[in-house]
Structures are given as C-alpha cells and as structure tokens.
Design a protein around this motif. Structure first.
Motif, PDB file in Angstrom:
ATOM      1  N   THR A  58      22.992  96.435 -36.320  1.00 52.00           N
ATOM      2  CA  THR A  58      22.429  97.556 -37.058  1.00 52.00           C
ATOM      3  C   THR A  58      23.511  98.202 -37.913  1.00 52.00           C
ATOM      4  O   THR A  58      24.683  97.839 -37.824  1.00 52.00           O
ATOM      5  N   MET A  59      23.099  99.122 -38.747  1.00 51.94           N
ATOM      6  CA  MET A  59      24.066  99.836 -39.573  1.00 51.94           C
ATOM      7  C   MET A  59      23.646 101.294 -39.661  1.00 51.94           C
ATOM      8  O   MET A  59      22.462 101.603 -39.818  1.00 51.94           O
ATOM      9  N   ALA A  60      24.645 102.181 -39.547  1.00 50.80           N
ATOM     10  CA  ALA A  60      24.404 103.613 -39.756  1.00 50.80           C
ATOM     11  C   ALA A  60      24.990 103.973 -41.111  1.00 50.80           C
ATOM     12  O   ALA A  60      26.107 103.573 -41.424  1.00 50.80           O
ATOM     13  N   THR A  61      24.237 104.703 -41.902  1.00 40.81           N
ATOM     14  CA  THR A  61      24.795 105.139 -43.186  1.00 40.81           C
ATOM     15  C   THR A  61      24.506 106.609 -43.441  1.00 40.81           C
ATOM     16  O   THR A  61      23.427 107.105 -43.116  1.00 40.81           O
ATOM     17  N   ALA A  62      25.503 107.289 -44.012  1.00 41.27           N
ATOM     18  CA  ALA A  62      25.306 108.668 -44.465  1.00 41.27           C
ATOM     19  C   ALA A  62      25.137 108.668 -45.985  1.00 41.27           C
ATOM     20  O   ALA A  62      25.229 109.716 -46.617  1.00 41.27           O
ATOM     21  N   PHE A  63      24.917 107.489 -46.555  1.00 41.76           N
ATOM     22  CA  PHE A  63      24.740 107.308 -48.001  1.00 41.76           C
ATOM     23  C   PHE A  63      25.987 107.735 -48.783  1.00 41.76           C
ATOM     24  O   PHE A  63      25.883 108.215 -49.912  1.00 41.76           O
ATOM     25  N   GLY A  64      27.154 107.557 -48.178  1.00 41.66           N
ATOM     26  CA  GLY A  64      28.387 107.748 -48.930  1.00 41.66           C
ATOM     27  C   GLY A  64      28.587 106.557 -49.863  1.00 41.66           C
ATOM     28  O   GLY A  64      27.834 105.578 -49.806  1.00 41.66           O
ATOM     29  N   PRO A  65      29.617 106.598 -50.724  1.00 41.12           N
ATOM     30  CA  PRO A  65      29.839 105.484 -51.643  1.00 41.12           C
ATOM     31  C   PRO A  65      30.019 104.160 -50.898  1.00 41.12           C
ATOM     32  O   PRO A  65      29.501 103.122 -51.335  1.00 41.12           O
ATOM     33  N   GLU A  66      30.717 104.208 -49.781  1.00 42.30           N
ATOM     34  CA  GLU A  66      30.950 102.968 -49.017  1.00 42.30           C
ATOM     35  C   GLU A  66      29.630 102.433 -48.454  1.00 42.30           C
ATOM     36  O   GLU A  66      29.354 101.236 -48.512  1.00 42.30           O
ATOM     37  N   GLY A  67      28.822 103.342 -47.904  1.00 44.51           N
ATOM     38  CA  GLY A  67      27.541 102.912 -47.338  1.00 44.51           C
ATOM     39  C   GLY A  67      26.651 102.294 -48.403  1.00 44.51           C
ATOM     40  O   GLY A  67      25.990 101.276 -48.169  1.00 44.51           O
ATOM     41  N   CYS A  68      26.643 102.900 -49.574  1.00 43.55           N
ATOM     42  CA  CYS A  68      25.800 102.360 -50.651  1.00 43.55           C
ATOM     43  C   CYS A  68      26.286 100.974 -51.064  1.00 43.55           C
ATOM     44  O   CYS A  68      25.481 100.077 -51.355  1.00 43.55           O
ATOM     45  N   VAL A  69      27.618 100.777 -51.084  1.00 47.35           N
ATOM     46  CA  VAL A  69      28.151  99.448 -51.423  1.00 47.35           C
ATOM     47  C   VAL A  69      27.751  98.436 -50.347  1.00 47.35           C
ATOM     48  O   VAL A  69      27.320  97.314 -50.658  1.00 47.35           O
ATOM     49  N   ILE A  70      27.854  98.814 -49.080  1.00 48.32           N
ATOM     50  CA  ILE A  70      27.445  97.867 -48.026  1.00 48.32           C
ATOM     51  C   ILE A  70      25.958  97.559 -48.144  1.00 48.32           C
ATOM     52  O   ILE A  70      25.536  96.411 -47.983  1.00 48.32           O
ATOM     53  N   LEU A  71      25.155  98.553 -48.456  1.00 48.89           N
ATOM     54  CA  LEU A  71      23.715  98.293 -48.621  1.00 48.89           C
ATOM     55  C   LEU A  71      23.474  97.304 -49.758  1.00 48.89           C
ATOM     56  O   LEU A  71      22.614  96.423 -49.657  1.00 48.89           O
ATOM     57  N   VAL A 186      31.691  96.898 -36.518  1.00 47.26           N
ATOM     58  CA  VAL A 186      32.062  96.033 -37.646  1.00 47.26           C
ATOM     59  C   VAL A 186      32.366  96.929 -38.841  1.00 47.26           C
ATOM     60  O   VAL A 186      31.550  97.767 -39.221  1.00 47.26           O
ATOM     61  N   SER A 187      33.534  96.759 -39.420  1.00 47.79           N
ATOM     62  CA  SER A 187      33.935  97.589 -40.569  1.00 47.79           C
ATOM     63  C   SER A 187      34.261  96.688 -41.760  1.00 47.79           C
ATOM     64  O   SER A 187      35.432  96.382 -42.026  1.00 47.79           O
ATOM     65  N   PRO A 188      33.234  96.268 -42.494  1.00 47.96           N
ATOM     66  CA  PRO A 188      33.447  95.286 -43.571  1.00 47.96           C
ATOM     67  C   PRO A 188      34.347  95.812 -44.689  1.00 47.96           C
ATOM     68  O   PRO A 188      34.954  95.012 -45.414  1.00 47.96           O
ATOM     69  N   LEU A 189      34.423  97.149 -44.843  1.00 45.74           N
ATOM     70  CA  LEU A 189      35.218  97.710 -45.950  1.00 45.74           C
ATOM     71  C   LEU A 189      36.561  98.246 -45.484  1.00 45.74           C
ATOM     72  O   LEU A 189      37.221  98.985 -46.230  1.00 45.74           O
ATOM     73  N   ALA A 190      36.973  97.863 -44.278  1.00 44.54           N
ATOM     74  CA  ALA A 190      38.237  98.413 -43.755  1.00 44.54           C
ATOM     75  C   ALA A 190      39.373  98.217 -44.755  1.00 44.54           C
ATOM     76  O   ALA A 190      40.210  99.094 -44.934  1.00 44.54           O
TER      77      ALA A 190
END
Ligand code: SF4
Length: 261
Positions: A58-71, A186-190
C-alpha cells in the motif's frame, strides 16, 4: 475489522492471511534488496516492491510533491496499488482538490481515511483544538492511529520520504522494516533530491499543490503549516513552526529499523 475507519469510495484491498514477522530471514532479504536497489530508479524500486508484496502493498500520501511523483510512477508500473490519505479533517482545500486532479489524470482513486471522531466531535471532547495545546497527541489520534488501522492486513507500505529532507530522514533505507507499523517500508525516492522531484513534475506535468507556488514548500494540516520566508532554507521550516515539533511521527526513524544500507 476496519469499521472505525471511514473510507471514501474504494473497497478495502485484499487482507493478508497473516502479518509479516521480522524474522532474521526477512531482515536479511530486505537488507540485500535495499543494497541492490541503492542505484535503481524509483520505478524499478516500485516494481520490485510490487512483485514482492502485491496485493499487500500500500501507499500513504499527503499529496506532497514526492507523493504526486510516486503516484505518476505507480500509474505506469502498478496502478492497482491501494493508496490512501490520512484525512485528518484539517487539510487545506487545495490538498483535497489534488485527489480529484490525480484521479482525473492517472485514474488512481486515493482513499481518504478519516479518524473515528470528526473534527467537531474531537474538539468538543478536548475542550478545543488539540493542535494548539498538544500537537503530538493530535497527530497521534488523527494520523498514527489511522495508519495503524490501515496497516492491518498489509505487508509493506510506500512513502515519499527523501534522504535530503532532514538529518533524521538521511538514515532512511530504500527497503527497511518499520517497527512502528509492523510493515516493510519502501522509500522509492530516498535518493531523489528536491530538484529531481521538481524536474520530474515539470517534465511530465504531474499535478501538484498550488500552495507550493505560494511559499509553502511543505504542506501539512492548515493549523500547523505556514509559508516560509525567503531566508529560510529548511523546506520543513513552516511545519509546526515555533513548537519544536518537526515530524508527525509517521517517519520517526528511531522507531524504524534500517536494513544496513
Ligand atoms: Fe493535528 Fe496539526 Fe498534527 Fe494535523 S498536523 S494532526 S492539525 S497536530
């Protein structure tokens, strides 16, 4: 099992028959994968996580720039992944609107998970807004508890943290065991920098929060977020400003176990 959580439109994803345990074998596997994926692209990391953990990823997002990129990456690599937002009741309208913009562009419907008590009920219980007097408790009740419930039946969760965001986050593993939530994290943008994130947003026209163009590099709940001034270099300086608090507790590294990167 999840009757305390209000969901928006989505059915709950499949429930794992049993939770993962941090056995020595699993920890060794995660450490090896994390080391191997250090030089991988975020898409490759997401693909690995999907192959290894779906449908319990699963993924949790607060719709920050990073979350939007992962989406935007999930839309290409694993669009069926269950994604949720911790809908505290205190988010900016611009943040809530992003959910629909993402759904329209990528077809990914982020589920909005709300705490058991509405904001009026919660504030009545505590004699006023708790974010003013005890923000740690407020974050615990309106974010951590909800994530704990959402974690049931999952094996792994993805987040958008970057190592260059703070000294604490600098220790984040690509793949690690998250003790707090009993999930693989999992932190794909680390390894992405802020510049990498914005290059991707601009190159691919990824929807993002308009507040970022109005002096808010990091957007959380409205009572605990302010715009930053030109002289402030810390992109999270506007979060819980003046309280000494820097994190809501979701990504407190001391409570996570890295995987030996
Ligand atoms: Fe409450 Fe502020 Fe935490 Fe949001 S960020 S849950 S309003 S303390």
């Amino acid at each position: 099992k999840h009757d305390q959580l209000q969901t928006s439109t989505k059915a709950w994803p499949p429930h794992a028959p049993q939770q993962l345990e941090p056995t020595p074998e699993l920890m060794a596997e995660l450490a090896a994968a994390s080391a191997r994926l250090e030089s991988a692209s975020p898409e490759e990391i997401i693909s690995w996580a999907h192959d290894r953990f779906a449908p319990y990823l699963t993924m949790a997002t607060a719709f920050g720039p990073e979350g939007c990129v992962i989406l935007s990456m999930l839309a290409k690599v694993a669009p069926e992944t269950y994604v949720f937002n911790l809908d505290t009741g205190y988010q900016f309208q611009q943040t809530l609107d992003l959910r629909d913009r993402i759904a329209e562009k990528y077809g990914i419907e982020v589920d909005m998970l709300q705490p058991e008590l509405s904001v009026p009920e919660y504030e009545a219980l505590h004699g006023g807004p708790l974010y003013k007097t005890n923000p740690n408790q407020c974050c615990f009740d309106r974010k951590i508890k909800v994530l704990r419930q959402a974690a049931q039946g999952k094996h792994a969760w993805m987040s958008g943290i970057r190592r260059d965001q703070s000294a604490d986050r600098a220790q984040a593993a690509i793949i690690g065991w998250d003790k707090k939530f009993n999930l693989v994290k999992v932190s794909p943008l680390a390894n992405f920098t802020k510049k990498d994130v914005w290059n991707r947003i601009l190159a691919e026209d990824v929807p993002y929060n308009p507040l970022h163009d109005q002096g808010y590099p990091s957007v959380g709940c409205w009572p605990c977020t302010r715009a930053v001034t030109d002289g402030e270099t810390d992109e999270r300086a506007g979060r819980w400003s003046g309280t000494g608090k820097t994190e809501c507790g979701l990504h407190t590294i001391q409570e996570s176990e890295g995987s030996g990167i």
